[in-house]
Design a protein around this motif. Structure first.
Motif, mmCIF file in Angstrom:
data_model
loop_
_atom_site.group_PDB
_atom_site.id
_atom_site.type_symbol
_atom_site.label_atom_id
_atom_site.label_comp_id
_atom_site.label_asym_id
_atom_site.label_seq_id
_atom_site.Cartn_x
_atom_site.Cartn_y
_atom_site.Cartn_z
ATOM 1 N N GLN A 53 -12.398 4.016 4.801
ATOM 2 C CA GLN A 53 -11.961 3.309 3.604
ATOM 3 C C GLN A 53 -10.508 2.896 3.800
ATOM 4 O OE1 GLN A 53 -13.992 2.614 1.119
ATOM 5 N NE2 GLN A 53 -15.707 3.876 1.821
ATOM 6 N N VAL A 54 -10.140 1.734 3.257
ATOM 7 C CA VAL A 54 -8.773 1.257 3.420
ATOM 8 C C VAL A 54 -8.294 0.641 2.119
ATOM 9 C CG1 VAL A 54 -9.571 -0.967 4.342
ATOM 10 C CG2 VAL A 54 -7.243 -0.149 4.861
ATOM 11 N N GLN A 55 -7.024 0.848 1.816
ATOM 12 C CA GLN A 55 -6.389 0.258 0.647
ATOM 13 C C GLN A 55 -5.116 -0.451 1.082
ATOM 14 O OE1 GLN A 55 -5.878 3.585 -2.078
ATOM 15 N NE2 GLN A 55 -7.760 3.019 -3.158
ATOM 16 N N TYR A 56 -4.912 -1.643 0.510
ATOM 17 C CA TYR A 56 -3.724 -2.448 0.797
ATOM 18 C C TYR A 56 -2.945 -2.636 -0.494
ATOM 19 C CZ TYR A 56 -6.495 -3.643 4.940
ATOM 20 O OH TYR A 56 -7.260 -3.584 6.078
ATOM 21 N N SER A 57 -1.653 -2.344 -0.469
ATOM 22 C CA SER A 57 -0.828 -2.537 -1.657
ATOM 23 C C SER A 57 -0.466 -4.009 -1.808
ATOM 24 C CB SER A 57 0.458 -1.701 -1.547
ATOM 25 O OG SER A 57 1.275 -2.217 -0.504
ATOM 26 N N ALA A 58 -0.035 -4.387 -3.003
ATOM 27 C CA ALA A 58 0.479 -5.738 -3.213
ATOM 28 C C ALA A 58 1.929 -5.783 -2.761
ATOM 29 C CB ALA A 58 0.373 -6.118 -4.684
ATOM 30 N N SER A 59 2.349 -6.934 -2.245
ATOM 31 C CA SER A 59 3.716 -7.076 -1.762
ATOM 32 C C SER A 59 4.137 -8.523 -1.852
ATOM 33 C CB SER A 59 3.831 -6.589 -0.308
ATOM 34 O OG SER A 59 5.129 -6.839 0.198
ATOM 35 N N ASP A 60 5.426 -8.750 -2.166
ATOM 36 C CA ASP A 60 5.966 -10.103 -2.183
ATOM 37 C C ASP A 60 6.199 -10.635 -0.774
ATOM 38 O OD1 ASP A 60 5.973 -10.145 -4.929
ATOM 39 O OD2 ASP A 60 8.013 -9.353 -5.084
ATOM 40 N N GLU A 61 6.302 -9.720 0.187
ATOM 41 C CA GLU A 61 6.528 -10.123 1.573
ATOM 42 C C GLU A 61 5.204 -10.100 2.317
ATOM 43 O OE1 GLU A 61 9.788 -8.175 3.540
ATOM 44 O OE2 GLU A 61 10.700 -7.666 1.615
ATOM 45 N N PHE A 62 4.991 -11.113 3.139
ATOM 46 C CA PHE A 62 3.686 -11.316 3.785
ATOM 47 C C PHE A 62 3.249 -10.116 4.612
ATOM 48 C CE2 PHE A 62 1.060 -13.162 7.259
ATOM 49 C CZ PHE A 62 0.007 -13.573 6.464
ATOM 50 N N ASN A 63 4.155 -9.500 5.362
ATOM 51 C CA ASN A 63 3.767 -8.450 6.304
ATOM 52 C C ASN A 63 4.361 -7.097 5.935
ATOM 53 O OD1 ASN A 63 2.258 -7.706 8.536
ATOM 54 N ND2 ASN A 63 3.994 -7.855 9.923
ATOM 55 N N ASN A 64 4.738 -6.920 4.677
ATOM 56 C CA ASN A 64 5.348 -5.665 4.252
ATOM 57 C C ASN A 64 4.384 -4.913 3.339
ATOM 58 O OD1 ASN A 64 7.304 -3.681 4.005
ATOM 59 N ND2 ASN A 64 8.214 -4.651 2.195
ATOM 60 N N CYS A 65 3.251 -4.556 3.888
ATOM 61 C CA CYS A 65 2.164 -3.984 3.093
ATOM 62 C C CYS A 65 2.025 -2.495 3.391
ATOM 63 C CB CYS A 65 0.873 -4.697 3.462
ATOM 64 S SG CYS A 65 -0.497 -4.347 2.361
ATOM 65 N N GLU A 66 1.790 -1.711 2.355
ATOM 66 C CA GLU A 66 1.435 -0.310 2.564
ATOM 67 C C GLU A 66 -0.074 -0.221 2.763
ATOM 68 O OE1 GLU A 66 2.833 2.320 -0.412
ATOM 69 O OE2 GLU A 66 4.957 1.729 -0.182
ATOM 70 N N ILE A 67 -0.482 0.443 3.827
ATOM 71 C CA ILE A 67 -1.903 0.557 4.148
ATOM 72 C C ILE A 67 -2.277 2.032 4.175
ATOM 73 C CG2 ILE A 67 -3.698 0.029 5.831
ATOM 74 C CD1 ILE A 67 -1.924 -2.233 6.873
ATOM 75 N N THR A 68 -3.285 2.368 3.395
ATOM 76 C CA THR A 68 -3.772 3.745 3.351
ATOM 77 C C THR A 68 -5.196 3.799 3.878
ATOM 78 O OG1 THR A 68 -2.405 4.177 1.397
ATOM 79 C CG2 THR A 68 -4.163 5.764 1.877
ATOM 80 N N ILE A 69 -5.426 4.675 4.864
ATOM 81 C CA ILE A 69 -6.737 4.783 5.503
ATOM 82 C C ILE A 69 -7.268 6.187 5.293
ATOM 83 C CG2 ILE A 69 -7.970 4.730 7.710
ATOM 84 C CD1 ILE A 69 -5.906 2.652 8.647
ATOM 85 N N SER A 70 -8.550 6.287 4.960
ATOM 86 C CA SER A 70 -9.187 7.580 4.791
ATOM 87 C C SER A 70 -10.618 7.505 5.311
ATOM 88 C CB SER A 70 -9.185 8.023 3.324
ATOM 89 O OG SER A 70 -9.866 7.071 2.516
ATOM 90 N N GLU A 71 -11.183 8.637 5.645
ATOM 91 C CA GLU A 71 -12.571 8.654 6.129
ATOM 92 C C GLU A 71 -13.512 8.304 4.993
ATOM 93 O OE1 GLU A 71 -13.561 12.257 8.100
ATOM 94 O OE2 GLU A 71 -11.975 12.051 9.618
ATOM 95 N N ALA A 72 -14.532 7.564 5.307
ATOM 96 C CA ALA A 72 -15.509 7.131 4.290
ATOM 97 C C ALA A 72 -16.411 8.291 3.879
ATOM 98 C CB ALA A 72 -16.350 5.992 4.839
#
Length: 226
Positions: free
Chosen positions: A207-226
């Motif tokens: 599973q993956v979650q991407y945060s919202a960001s005003d900068e194109f490549n400045n994203c927080e990414i959280t990964i966890s086992e499905a």
């Protein structure tokens, strides 16, 4: 594979027989030698092998052993979250790359020939012109020593190895698909390993979650086992 022979055994030759009954290889014993070795490689047929010790044409002893790889994915992550797991923890080039730790709990070697990221990642393995997942000669595996893509990585039995992605699966370089410009997003992706022995595929879903960001490549990414 190493075969040891008793010091007092009248053995002149050792044969290794494949699961299909055909000869894999034979080794003669020089005077005073008590062991022989066979190089298994990664193009063998997995299964039950027979070891036959011969004195001339006479069978002195024989035994069997299973030579079977058992490869699994034990961990994965990305450079932006775990730079210490990458080949260069201080370099910006590892930010969008991924690492995958694999373990071979079997009794025979195997070779990973492709490392694929399929699903909700910014730059999936099947989004590169022709279908990357089916393309010959591309593995998606980075070799830090050669600073290039490598054709395959051999994982010996009883060992863990870390594989590195070659093509930045977590780089936001596509106009469509996953981005961090608008609302937070979530999804699911598969890490797929294609292997040489038995042409087997090993996969894990995350599973993956991407945060919202005003900068194109400045994203927080959280990964966890499905």
């Amino acid at each position: 594979m190493v075969v040891e022979v008793d010091a007092d055994a009248p053995v002149e030759q050792v044969n290794l027989i494949q699961p299909n009954g055909e000869l894999f290889g034979k080794r003669g014993l020089a005077a005073g030698a008590r062991q022989v070795s066979f190089e298994i490689g990664t193009a063998y047929e997995p299964g039950e092998y027979r070891v036959v010790a011969l004195d001339g044409e006479e069978t002195v002893a024989e035994g069997s052993l299973s030579i079977q790889p058992d490869l699994s994915i034990v961990e994965m992550g990305i450079g932006r979250n775990q730079p210490e797991e990458m080949w260069n923890s201080s370099g910006d080039e590892v930010t969008d790359e991924a690492f995958v730790t694999v373990e071979n709990r079997g009794t025979g070697p195997n070779a990973v020939t492709k490392l694929l990221f399929i699903g909700d990642v910014p730059y999936p393995s099947d989004e590169e012109g022709t279908n990357y997942a089916d393309a010959d000669g591309v593995s998606g595996i980075y070799d830090p020593d050669a600073d290039d893509e490598t054709a395959a990585v051999t994982v010996p039995p009883g060992q863990k190895l870390t594989l590195y992605s070659y093509r930045s699966p977590f780089a936001f370089i596509r106009a469509e698909g996953i981005s961090c410009k608008n609302e937070p997003q979530s999804g699911e992706f598969e890490v797929v390993l294609e292997t040489r022995v038995d042409a087997k595929k090993i996969s894990e879903t995350y599973q993956v979650q991407y945060s919202a960001s005003d900068e194109f490549n400045n994203c927080e990414i959280t990964i966890s086992e499905a």
